[in-house]
Design a protein around this motif. Structure first.
Motif, PDB file in Angstrom:
ATOM      1  N   LEU A 178       0.834  -1.191   0.000  1.00 36.40           N
ATOM      2  CA  LEU A 178       0.000   0.000   0.000  1.00 36.40           C
ATOM      3  C   LEU A 178       0.876   1.251   0.000  1.00 36.40           C
ATOM      4  CD1 LEU A 178      -2.607  -1.236   2.631  1.00 36.40           C
ATOM      5  CD2 LEU A 178      -3.005  -0.956   0.179  1.00 36.40           C
ATOM      6  N   ILE A 179       0.827   1.980  -1.097  1.00 37.60           N
ATOM      7  CA  ILE A 179       1.670   3.161  -1.285  1.00 37.60           C
ATOM      8  C   ILE A 179       0.784   4.311  -1.751  1.00 37.60           C
ATOM      9  CG2 ILE A 179       3.582   4.145  -2.609  1.00 37.60           C
ATOM     10  CD1 ILE A 179       4.747   1.357  -2.870  1.00 37.60           C
ATOM     11  N   ASP A 180       1.041   5.510  -1.237  1.00 38.62           N
ATOM     12  CA  ASP A 180       0.225   6.645  -1.657  1.00 38.62           C
ATOM     13  C   ASP A 180       0.623   7.094  -3.060  1.00 38.62           C
ATOM     14  OD1 ASP A 180       1.960   9.313  -1.531  1.00 38.62           O
ATOM     15  OD2 ASP A 180       2.584   8.009   0.114  1.00 38.62           O
ATOM     16  N   ALA A 181      -0.303   7.815  -3.714  1.00 39.79           N
ATOM     17  CA  ALA A 181      -0.112   8.194  -5.105  1.00 39.79           C
ATOM     18  C   ALA A 181       1.126   9.074  -5.296  1.00 39.79           C
ATOM     19  CB  ALA A 181      -1.362   8.917  -5.607  1.00 39.79           C
ATOM     20  N   GLU A 182       1.392   9.984  -4.350  1.00 46.78           N
ATOM     21  CA  GLU A 182       2.539  10.877  -4.485  1.00 46.78           C
ATOM     22  C   GLU A 182       3.844  10.099  -4.453  1.00 46.78           C
ATOM     23  OE1 GLU A 182       4.410  14.905  -2.387  1.00 46.78           O
ATOM     24  OE2 GLU A 182       2.772  13.801  -1.428  1.00 46.78           O
ATOM     25  N   THR A 183       3.954   9.162  -3.504  1.00 52.31           N
ATOM     26  CA  THR A 183       5.159   8.342  -3.420  1.00 52.31           C
ATOM     27  C   THR A 183       5.347   7.526  -4.693  1.00 52.31           C
ATOM     28  OG1 THR A 183       5.014   8.186  -1.028  1.00 52.31           O
ATOM     29  CG2 THR A 183       6.298   6.488  -2.148  1.00 52.31           C
ATOM     30  N   ASN A 184       4.248   6.990  -5.212  1.00 52.11           N
ATOM     31  CA  ASN A 184       4.343   6.167  -6.422  1.00 52.11           C
ATOM     32  C   ASN A 184       4.863   6.989  -7.600  1.00 52.11           C
ATOM     33  OD1 ASN A 184       3.827   3.520  -7.632  1.00 52.11           O
ATOM     34  ND2 ASN A 184       2.316   4.614  -8.868  1.00 52.11           N
ATOM     35  N   ARG A 185       4.456   8.252  -7.663  1.00 49.70           N
ATOM     36  CA  ARG A 185       4.960   9.110  -8.746  1.00 49.70           C
ATOM     37  C   ARG A 185       6.450   9.396  -8.560  1.00 49.70           C
ATOM     38  NH1 ARG A 185      -0.191  11.520  -8.020  1.00 49.70           N
ATOM     39  NH2 ARG A 185       0.675  13.068  -6.565  1.00 49.70           N
TER      40      ARG A 185
END
Length: 574
Positions: free
Chosen positions: A496-503
């Protein structure tokens, strides 16, 4: 001996004249099941249907169901037709409501629009010729105007309609209308005799007006003995591209005459329990839970055949509270931070059915019952017991849950007997294994998996607001670039990773983005964050050294320990 080709079909196929159908609708002989949706066609679709009728094109088959003297569905009249009152219809329309309502309103002059045929568009007066359908300009030949509810609207209609517009609702008195029309046009233009014009327009009548009365619609009629489950299947088949009409709608109609309004009960449940809305619980699931409590079965045939209005009155409230309570427990204690991570919606049914029995225990005794119910949840998820035969599995599980969850005695549900999940299966499982995939995400949430940036634990609020989702640990683009035989779409490569981190991670090597994280909040915090995701984080780890195979093996060991902790069972070794 009667051959298969000579045997009686389950239905009768008899063409019926349009005028007969309209008469029977008006006489309340033909009606609609109360669960049918409302009339939704606009005037354009009715115009197109009239065009097909007068051109004698196929307009589809109607499906009717004969009604006997026994128990039947609640019914209602067609929109614009006389109310049923105490009248019991002889037949209910299962398929064809929109077409029949449109034709009934057009031919009887009720509803929001009035329909007209411009007779001059169908003939060539100079050539003494009735045009073929492909020669008719139907955009002008078939029109509608709003029903005049005001003087202003009446004036607009008069401006639009000329003397040559024949009202479809007067189809039974065309000859009288024709006499007046011919008298009108010959009084100002004597180019053609009245006799000539009447002969021409009567030929037009026979070709285009008569079908509005004599057109034969193909009708399939189910006998009154047709089982309700067969009717349900037919409805589901017919409505796959529209609004689904399933067992809940059928039973809503069946119980309505008995003073039980399922639709109102469901709306009340949605108002009282937000979880039912958030998790898009199907009201049919409540009926299955009721059927489990009443008859120990969640099979559709039993829901349709055995459930009574009395069963609903007795068990509905408990089933609703049970499913809502189970959802709350899964959110608070089993890491269900978003509806999409529910491994099996069907699991809510046996768990919800037993929930009411737990509430009857003394408060101090409920804790152990809740713990057993949660163990059942985890074992069912990681044995993937509900992948096939979910209805049967729910019945079998409920039979054992009733005693085992409450007392801890008796035979436990079969999912707890053993865990037929091996480490090698988990190592190679992809995200296509939905139950395992969702189970892992829930499991990580129970370990208070922390946000890669802020270190905050996952919560339902943060999952929605910060757009936390399942993302790759080893980026897919990185693995594609560096080669290797291992798939990037393995369960163990997700967390589970937030969208900002994934970017930010994008296609970077793990060692690169780990270094950036360590520089932001230090090695100690980095280790804590990764550990909360069941990821080994020291300098010798597969993640730190960009070794995908080593990372998978390391994470497998940690995930296995988490699964064994919540299930109380050991995974098989191979």
């Amino acid at each position: 001996m009667t051959s298969a080709y000579e045997s009686d079909p389950i239905f009768e196929t008899v063409p019926r004249q349009l005028s007969n159908l309209v008469t029977r609708i008006h006489g309340r002989e033909i009606a609609l099941p109360d669960f049918q949706r409302d009339f939704v066609w606009d005037a354009t679709r009715t115009e197109e249907l009239i065009q097909s009728i007068i051109s004698e094109f196929p307009v589809g088959t109607l499906l009717l169901w004969k009604q006997g003297d026994g128990e039947t569905f609640a019914s209602r009249s067609f929109e614009g037709a006389p109310e049923l009152g105490d009248k019991r219809p002889a037949e209910l329309v299962l398929d064809g409501q929109q077409r029949l309502t449109a034709l009934y309103q057009a031919l009887t002059g009720v509803g929001d629009e009035r329909f007209y045929l411009k007779v001059d568009e169908f003939v060539d007066v100079d050539q003494d010729y009735v045009r073929e359908f492909h020669e008719v300009n139907f955009d002008k030949a078939v029109i509608s105007v709003p029903f005049a509810v005001s003087k202003g609207q009446a004036r607009k209609n008069e401006e639009l309609l000329g003397v040559s517009h024949f009202p479809v609702s007067d189809v039974g008195s065309f000859d009288d209308w024709l006499d007046e029309y011919v008298d009108t046009i010959t009084s100002t233009d004597d180019s053609f005799s009245a006799k000539y014009l009447k002969s021409l327009y009567r030929r037009m009548r026979d070709k285009y007006i008569v079908p509005l009365r004599s057109y034969g619609l193909p009708v399939l009629t189910l006998p009154e003995t047709t089982p309700i489950e067969a009717v349900c299947t037919i409805f589901e088949t017919l409505n796959r591209t529209g609004k689904p009409l399933g067992p809940f709608e059928l039973l809503t109609a069946r119980y309505y005459p008995q003073g039980v309004n399922l639709r109102d009960l469901w709306l009340e449940a949605l108002g009282n329990y937000k979880a039912l809305v958030d998790f898009k619980v199907d009201p049919y699931s409540i009926l299955q839970a009721v059927c489990l409590k009443a008859y120990g079965s969640a099979q559709r045939s039993d829901v349709l055949k055995k459930l009574t209005a009395a069963d609903i009155s007795q068990h509905w409230s408990s089933a609703v509270k049970g499913i809502a309570g189970v959802i709350d427990m899964l959110q608070s204690d089993c890491g269900l931070v978003a509806p999409k991570w529910l491994p099996y919606g069907m699991l809510l049914i046996p768990m919800g059915a037993v929930w009411g029995d737990i509430q009857k225990l003394e408060p101090l005794d409920r804790a152990s019952a809740y713990a057993r119910l949660q163990q059942f949840f985890w074992c069912s998820v990681f044995t993937t017991n509900y992948d096939q035969g979910a209805n049967s599995q729910a019945g079998a599980d409920y039979a054992r849950l009733k005693e085992w969850v409450i007392t801890g005695d008796g035979q436990a549900p079969e999912a707890l007997a053993e865990l037929p999940l091996s480490s090698s299966t988990l190592r190679s499982a992809s995200v296509r294994r939905k139950a395992l995939y969702c189970g892992l995400m829930c499991l990580l949430a129970t370990t208070r998996a922390e946000d890669f940036h802020t270190g905050q634990a996952m919560t339902p609020y943060r999952v929605g607001e910060v757009q936390i989702d399942s993302h790759h640990i080893f980026p897919k683009a990185y693995l594609a670039r560096t080669g290797g035989n291992e798939s990037s779409e393995l369960l163990l490569n997700r967390t589970l990773i937030d969208a900002e981190t994934n970017r930010i991670i994008k296609d970077k090597a793990p060692s690169q983005y780990l270094g950036e994280m360590a520089a932001t909040y230090g090695e100690e915090k980095l280790e804590s964050v990764l550990a909360s995701h069941a990821i080994k984080s020291d300098s010798s780890s597969g993640l730190a050294n960009d070794d995908y195979g080593m990372f998978l093996d390391e994470r497998l060991k940690t995930v296995v320990q988490l699964i064994e902790r919540v299930t109380g069972r050991s995974l098989q070794e191979e």
